[in-house]
Design an enzyme around this catalytic site. Structure first.
Site, PDB file in Angstrom:
ATOM      1  N   THR A 110       0.785  -1.309   0.050  1.00 25.82           N
ATOM      2  CA  THR A 110      -0.096  -0.077  -0.100  1.00 25.82           C
ATOM      3  C   THR A 110       0.889   1.276   0.094  1.00 25.82           C
ATOM      4  O   THR A 110       1.828   1.172   0.455  1.00 25.82           O
ATOM      5  CB  THR A 110      -0.880  -0.259   1.336  1.00 25.82           C
ATOM      6  OG1 THR A 110      -1.826  -1.085   1.077  1.00 25.82           O
ATOM      7  CG2 THR A 110      -1.585   1.210   1.521  1.00 25.82           C
ATOM      8  N   HIS A 159      -0.903  -5.803   7.815  1.00 27.33           N
ATOM      9  CA  HIS A 159      -1.895  -6.876   7.823  1.00 27.33           C
ATOM     10  C   HIS A 159      -3.491  -6.210   8.446  1.00 27.33           C
ATOM     11  O   HIS A 159      -3.630  -5.744   9.470  1.00 27.33           O
ATOM     12  CB  HIS A 159      -1.721  -7.880   8.807  1.00 27.33           C
ATOM     13  CG  HIS A 159      -2.615  -9.031   9.011  1.00 27.33           C
ATOM     14  ND1 HIS A 159      -3.241  -9.487  10.439  1.00 27.33           N
ATOM     15  CD2 HIS A 159      -3.351  -9.961   8.240  1.00 27.33           C
ATOM     16  CE1 HIS A 159      -4.105  -9.984  10.083  1.00 27.33           C
ATOM     17  NE2 HIS A 159      -4.322 -10.511   8.886  1.00 27.33           N
ATOM     18  N   ARG A 174     -13.669  -7.620  -0.308  1.00 30.65           N
ATOM     19  CA  ARG A 174     -13.067  -7.567   1.250  1.00 30.65           C
ATOM     20  C   ARG A 174     -12.448  -6.098   1.160  1.00 30.65           C
ATOM     21  O   ARG A 174     -11.900  -5.748   0.288  1.00 30.65           O
ATOM     22  CB  ARG A 174     -11.814  -8.811   1.213  1.00 30.65           C
ATOM     23  CG  ARG A 174     -11.010  -8.289   2.478  1.00 30.65           C
ATOM     24  CD  ARG A 174      -9.595  -7.667   2.285  1.00 30.65           C
ATOM     25  NE  ARG A 174      -8.786  -7.573   3.433  1.00 30.65           N
ATOM     26  CZ  ARG A 174      -7.851  -6.867   3.252  1.00 30.65           C
ATOM     27  NH1 ARG A 174      -7.507  -6.029   2.285  1.00 30.65           N
ATOM     28  NH2 ARG A 174      -6.821  -7.078   4.569  1.00 30.65           N
TER      29      ARG A 174
HETATM   30  N1  ASP Z   1      -3.463  -3.011   4.823  1.00 30.08           N
HETATM   31  C1  ASP Z   1      -3.556  -3.361   3.627  1.00 30.08           C
HETATM   32  C2  ASP Z   1      -4.804  -4.167   3.304  1.00 30.08           C
HETATM   33  O1  ASP Z   1      -4.830  -5.093   4.424  1.00 30.08           O
HETATM   34  C3  ASP Z   1      -2.499  -3.840   2.751  1.00 30.08           C
HETATM   35  C4  ASP Z   1      -1.597  -3.026   2.875  1.00 30.08           C
HETATM   36  O2  ASP Z   1      -0.973  -2.253   3.637  1.00 30.08           O
HETATM   37  O3  ASP Z   1      -0.562  -2.926   1.749  1.00 30.08           O
HETATM   38  O4  ASP Z   1      -5.615  -4.157   2.531  1.00 30.08           O
END
Ligand code: ASP
Length: 285
Positions: free
Chosen positions: A159, A211, A187
């Site tokens: 992200t 996560h 999701r």
């Molecule tokens: N936190 C994001 C998610 O769970 C993934 C990420 O941080 O890359 O969708």
């Protein structure tokens, strides 16, 4: 002092990808810095740039969901106001639409159909879902789909996020993501949820990655901002990541306070970070 801090995800970034992660974060910080008469615009410009960089799990180059499609989440927040889009599949730059929603009075979060209808109405660029799918991710999806795979164990988070403090002391945060590889269709993780993925008050701002389900339970961004009331940004971020780790969570957070001091912490092997301020700049992974 004005400044902008960028992250490009906290995960086990493979050594051959360190360079592209650092370059992308550094370029985003430099670009955002040029807009620091307005923290909100600076954060949006930086994240929009990263959405267009295939290196990251945001916009083009995002992970594919269980159906082999791309679904994107984004948020923009400042002074506890926010705008979010969830699971969009056709908006080229979700962070720009989240920014437009930020300025709306009667709604703050739009789900895919409404978000895409709104984006069209406002003249934002819409694309076919195939625009987002690059060969690297199609190959990853094929490999991961061959055996039982739990997306929540992916340990792969890329992200992108920006926290900015502008010339007048305003603080803003922007985040954008494709979520986790092979995620369940529909999701939504922490990223577009205020308090979890991002949070900003008049005093501080924080952006999470990692996560999503543990960040949602822990409310990492809000708790990091709360903690900055009692300690500096570096200590606050380290404290919150350590607390989240106690409940089995993993990820990273970047943050900034009104004085322009910044902090970051993560309990994953790597996190790509870049900062540009008036008198200082750095990158780290
Ligand atoms: N936190 C994001 C998610 O769970 C993934 C990420 O941080 O890359 O969708």
């Amino acid at each position: 002092m004005e400044g902008i801090l960028i992250h490009g995800g906290a995960w086990n970034i493979p050594p051959e990808s360190h360079d592209s992660h650092l370059k992308g974060c550094k370029k985003a910080a430099a670009l955002g810095f040029d807009y620091l008469d307005d923290a909100l615009q600076a954060a949006v410009e930086a994240v929009s740039y990263m959405e267009d960089d295939e290196t990251f799990d945001a916009g083009i180059g995002s992970f594919l969901n269980e159906k082999g499609e791309v679904e994107l989440d984004a948020i923009v927040t400042s002074n506890t106001n926010f705008g979010s889009v969830l699971s969009v599949q056709h908006i080229k730059n979700p962070v720009r639409v989240a920014h437009a929603i930020y300025h709306e009075d009667t709604f703050s979060i739009l789900t895919p159909k409404g978000a895409e209808h709104y984006a069209k109405e406002k003249g934002f660029e819409l694309v076919d879902n195939s625009y987002f799918k690059i060969q690297r991710e199609i190959d990853r999806w094929r490999t991961l789909s061959q055996k039982p795979f739990n997306p929540l164990d992916a340990f792969t988070f890329s992200t992108v996020g920006a926290v900015a403090r502008d010339l007048e002391g305003h603080i803003a945060v922007a985040l954008s993501t494709g979520g986790v590889p092979l995620k369940k269709k529909g999701r939504v993780g922490d990223t577009p949820i205020p308090g979890a993925g991002a949070y900003a008050t008049q005093e501080s701002g924080a952006a999470s990655t990692g996560h999503g389900e543990s960040i949602l339970r822990f409310l990492l961004a809000k708790r990091t901002c709360d903690e900055m009331k009692i300690q500096g940004p570096m200590q606050a971020s380290q404290y919150c990541i350590a607390e989240m780790a106690k409940m089995g969570g993993y990820g990273g957070v970047i943050c900034i306070n009104k004085r322009g001091q910044c902090g970051y912490a993560y309990n994953t092997p790597y996190m790509a970070i870049a900062y540009k301020g008036k008198n200082r700049e750095f990158v780290t992974i």
